[in-house]
Scaffold this active site. Structure first.
Site, mmCIF file in Angstrom:
data_model
loop_
_atom_site.group_PDB
_atom_site.id
_atom_site.type_symbol
_atom_site.label_atom_id
_atom_site.label_comp_id
_atom_site.label_asym_id
_atom_site.label_seq_id
_atom_site.Cartn_x
_atom_site.Cartn_y
_atom_site.Cartn_z
ATOM 1 N N CYS A 2 0.808 -1.204 0.000
ATOM 2 C CA CYS A 2 0.000 0.000 0.000
ATOM 3 C C CYS A 2 0.850 1.267 0.000
ATOM 4 C CB CYS A 2 -0.881 0.030 1.241
ATOM 5 S SG CYS A 2 -1.821 -1.458 1.459
ATOM 6 N N ARG A 27 4.938 -0.052 -6.062
ATOM 7 C CA ARG A 27 4.926 -0.872 -4.847
ATOM 8 C C ARG A 27 3.918 -2.014 -4.945
ATOM 9 N NH1 ARG A 27 6.845 1.953 -0.212
ATOM 10 N NH2 ARG A 27 5.399 0.746 1.040
ATOM 11 N N TRP A 74 -3.122 -2.661 -1.448
ATOM 12 C CA TRP A 74 -2.750 -4.018 -1.840
ATOM 13 C C TRP A 74 -3.517 -4.909 -0.870
ATOM 14 C CZ3 TRP A 74 0.185 -8.199 0.223
ATOM 15 C CH2 TRP A 74 0.694 -9.100 -0.723
ATOM 16 N N ASN A 100 -1.710 2.190 6.067
ATOM 17 C CA ASN A 100 -0.818 1.102 5.635
ATOM 18 C C ASN A 100 -0.496 0.252 6.853
ATOM 19 O OD1 ASN A 100 -0.653 2.187 3.132
ATOM 20 N ND2 ASN A 100 1.525 2.699 3.200
ATOM 21 N N GLY A 101 -0.437 -1.069 6.665
ATOM 22 C CA GLY A 101 -0.095 -1.949 7.786
ATOM 23 C C GLY A 101 -1.255 -2.882 8.078
ATOM 24 N N GLU A 484 18.827 -17.140 -7.101
ATOM 25 C CA GLU A 484 18.396 -15.801 -7.523
ATOM 26 C C GLU A 484 17.892 -15.829 -8.975
ATOM 27 O OE1 GLU A 484 17.562 -13.278 -6.125
ATOM 28 O OE2 GLU A 484 17.729 -11.619 -7.533
ATOM 29 N N LYS A 488 14.134 -14.764 -10.084
ATOM 30 C CA LYS A 488 13.883 -13.708 -11.084
ATOM 31 C C LYS A 488 12.940 -14.224 -12.157
ATOM 32 C CE LYS A 488 14.859 -10.688 -9.640
ATOM 33 N NZ LYS A 488 15.533 -10.570 -8.402
ATOM 34 N N GLU A 491 9.308 -14.847 -10.729
ATOM 35 C CA GLU A 491 8.488 -13.717 -10.310
ATOM 36 C C GLU A 491 8.007 -12.858 -11.476
ATOM 37 O OE1 GLU A 491 12.248 -11.194 -8.433
ATOM 38 O OE2 GLU A 491 10.263 -10.909 -7.603
ATOM 39 N N HIS A 507 19.423 -37.325 -6.647
ATOM 40 C CA HIS A 507 18.828 -37.894 -5.428
ATOM 41 C C HIS A 507 17.298 -37.765 -5.440
ATOM 42 C CE1 HIS A 507 22.723 -38.726 -3.786
ATOM 43 N NE2 HIS A 507 23.094 -37.499 -4.090
ATOM 44 N N LYS A 607 6.511 -4.358 -3.951
ATOM 45 C CA LYS A 607 7.938 -4.029 -3.866
ATOM 46 C C LYS A 607 8.453 -4.120 -2.442
ATOM 47 C CE LYS A 607 11.941 -2.561 -5.261
ATOM 48 N NZ LYS A 607 12.792 -3.631 -5.830
#
Ligand code: F6R
Length: 612
Positions: A2, A27, A74, A100-101, A484, A488, A491, A507, A607
């Site tokens: 948010c 964000r 969000w 926000n939160g 990583e 990438k 996402e 294995h 974000k």
């Protein structure tokens, strides 16, 4: 996640609210809204979907107000609907709130207010804030006192920006465990949850201290703690340029940020090591370690989330090899629940935003247990930076794309520098140290070489964008980089991929390999190339196609076993992650581009993740 904006001043608030919200779009959000005070009422315009919907509703109307608040939501509590969008308004219609939160005790508060005949219009946790303040306001017309009383009953995290119809000149803002900034200017003041919203308007900011409330008017702001004691204000100058948060001709922020990596890495290392002279000492800002502390240092614990955690995975190999001190690496969301042992340990928290709720909670846990915490952070004055014992800032500039690239690279070099400093202080400098130091100085130029070669990766991605199953395999540091690369790809392109230690496939997981599988194999560790070739032969024999990313000095023999080989410049094995990650970033970018994905704003992601 948010975003919050607010304005009070001589001009019309609406243009800033809309532009500020657009700057916070990166964000991640699924609805947006604004509230402005007109002469008769508080006018709310909020809608599911993009900010454009709000702009369309306002259209040619002359919506004019000297004060207003805005929000991008969000969804957490309740679906992304018009009703659940912010701002929320009290039943009396005189108070509007953006939040926000997460209000953890919202059910209990909602029940209490419902018993008092207050009707709720949304499923959100946030609405209880507006309704609670509104309820108190019925009997106490001092809005500031009502807000202070309300924040005392709220549990959880909250950044709030509030307007009241009866206070035409005041924005009231509150911060607890979620960032909020006041942007200071002549005759007008701004509020935002993140700096990019403010960059075009002012570079003078006050980051609200933890558990504080501010009354913001056009000419000044006053800061208080939750007990109404005045707190000293601290203003910072933001040195990010307006352009740094613009696309500057690139189609996507992600590409711009990938291309900025040579500069970002140079900016992060150059104040700390002498790039030109044969001077191999590290100047680590003002971070110092006493002899006593170093004598007792037994372990380093790295704590982070997502890509920052992957930086920690690489750093573990680097630190253990150079310092011979054991390193534990934890996902921040796991750290605090496993009763970690941090005696005689240095805890390193890595975070681009400095606001990731899990990392912040882990930091607090580490401090509670008595550990010293150094953070590696990109955003100046952020919560993690403020609460750590020491901060090593990365100088990546603002990172806007949801998928991190330049922050990863600058975090990695910061971890190298911290290690080399400890190496120097612990008198563990060996020949290897000097070679590594020289190679760190060469990183920006070698990164630049890879950036220049991006078109060849574009061509390779064209061959593989239809694959739905991808494995990244590597050994040692290459394995850490695979994590990583795989993240990438997942996402931003939504292609399912896995990172696997190359020797571990047999294995069990090798059963998944077939002729619909692409295997991306990393080979930058000289001593492990032959082993990698054997592992690649195993997947080839089961039908997979193979793309190698290899160092110049490792590439010989790889062409025989792979369809494609991307070659990166030679560098000390221990530093190879700083180079090998870049083709993987490009690869993910181009695959997502070919698949028509929303690269800068992948679905479901935000974000800065400010909820646990
Ligand atoms: C992935 C990504 C995330 C972040 C993670 C931590 O591309 O960006 O995995 O790395 O959410 O965020 P920070 O570094 O802000 O703590």
């Amino acid at each position: 996640m948010c975003g919050i904006v607010g304005y009070v001043g001589a001009k019309n608030a609406v243009p800033f609210l809309l532009q500020g919200l657009s700057k916070l779009e990166y964000r991640g959000y699924d609805s947006a809204g604004i509230a402005v005070r007109t002469n008769d009422s508080i006018e709310i315009i909020k809608k599911r979907g993009s900010i454009q919907n709000i702009k369309d509703i306002i259209g040619a109307r002359e919506l004019n107000s000297r004060i207003g608040i805005g929000h991008t939501r969000w969804a957490t509590h309740g679906n992304p609907t018009d009703e659940n969008s912010h701002p929320h308004v009290s039943s009396c219609g005189r108070i509007a709130v953006v939040h926000n939160g997460i209000i953890e005790n919202y059910i209990e508060l909602k029940e209490k207010l419902t018993e008092l005949d207050i009707k709720f219009n949304s499923e959100t946790d946030s609405e209880v804030v507006a309704q609670y303040i509104g309820y108190l306001y019925k009997t106490n017309k001092n809005i500031f006192e009502c807000i202070l009383e309300t924040v005392k009953v709220l549990q959880g995290s909250f950044a709030l920006c509030i307007i009241c119809q009866d206070c035409p000149e005041k924005l009231i803002v509150v911060k607890k465990d979620s960032p909020l900034i006041i942007g200071v200017s002549e005759g007008e003041n701004y509020v935002a949850s993140d700096v990019p919203a403010l960059l075009s308007y002012t570079n003078k900011v006050c980051r609200l201290p933890e558990k504080s409330v501010a009354i913001v008017t056009a000419d000044e702001f006053k800061l208080y703690d939750f007990d109404k004691n005045v707190i000293e204000k601290k203003l910072d100058l933001v040195n990010w340029s307006v352009d740094s948060a613009e696309k500057s001709g690139y189609e996507h922020f992600m590409m711009k940020e990938i291309m900025e990596q040579a500069t970002a890495v140079k900016s992060t290392i150059s104040p700390r090591i002498n790039l030109d002279l044969n001077n191999n000492l590290v100047k680590l800002d003002n971070i110092t370690f006493s002899e006593e502390y170093l004598k007792n240092l037994e372990k380093i614990c790295i704590v982070a989330c997502g890509s920052a955690y992957h930086v920690g995975c690489v750093a573990k190999y680097f630190i253990e090899e150079i310092l011979r001190i054991p390193v534990e690496i934890d996902l921040a969301s796991e750290f605090r629940y496993r009763n970690p042992i941090v005696k005689n340990s240095l805890v390193v928290v890595i975070s681009q935003s400095g606001e990731t709720a899990d990392s912040l909670a882990a930091l607090r846990e580490a401090k509670k247990l008595g550990a010293r915490v150094i953070s590696i952070v990109n955003v100046f004055g952020s919560s993690i930076a403020t609460e750590s014992d020491d901060v090593l800032y990365t100088y990546a500039g603002p990172e806007i794309a949801v998928a991190t690239t330049k922050a990863y690279s600058t975090q990695l070099v910061s971890a190298y520098l911290l290690t080399l400093k400890l190496c120097e202080l612990l008198q563990k400098r060996t020949l290897n140290y000097d070679k590594i130091m020289q190679d760190i100085k060469k990183l920006p130029e070698k990164i630049e070489k890879i950036l220049e070669n991006k078109n060849s990766i574009h061509d390779i991605a064209k061959k593989y964008y239809n694959y739905e199953k991808v494995f990244f395999i590597g050994r040692n540091i290459d394995y850490a980089v695979c994590m990583e690369g795989s993240l990438k790809l997942k996402e931003i392109s939504y292609v399912h991929s896995e990172a696997y230690a190359a020797g571990e496939l047999k294995h069990g997981t090798i059963s998944l390999i077939d002729d619909n599988t692409l295997v991306i194999a990393l080979a930058t560790q000289t001593k492990l190339v032959d082993k990698m070739i054997s592992n690649v032969r195993e997947v080839r024999a089961r039908g997979a196609r193979v793309l190698f990313v290899a160092s110049e000095n490792c590439q010989e023999k790889l062409h025989e076993v792979a369809e494609d080989v991307i070659v990166i410049p030679e560098i000390s094995d221990l530093l190879s992650a700083s180079l090998s990650v870049i083709p993987l970033q490009f690869f993910a970018y181009y695959i997502a581009l070919y698949r028509g994905c929303n690269i800068d704003k992948p679905k479901n992601l935000a974000k800065s993740v400010t909820v646990e």
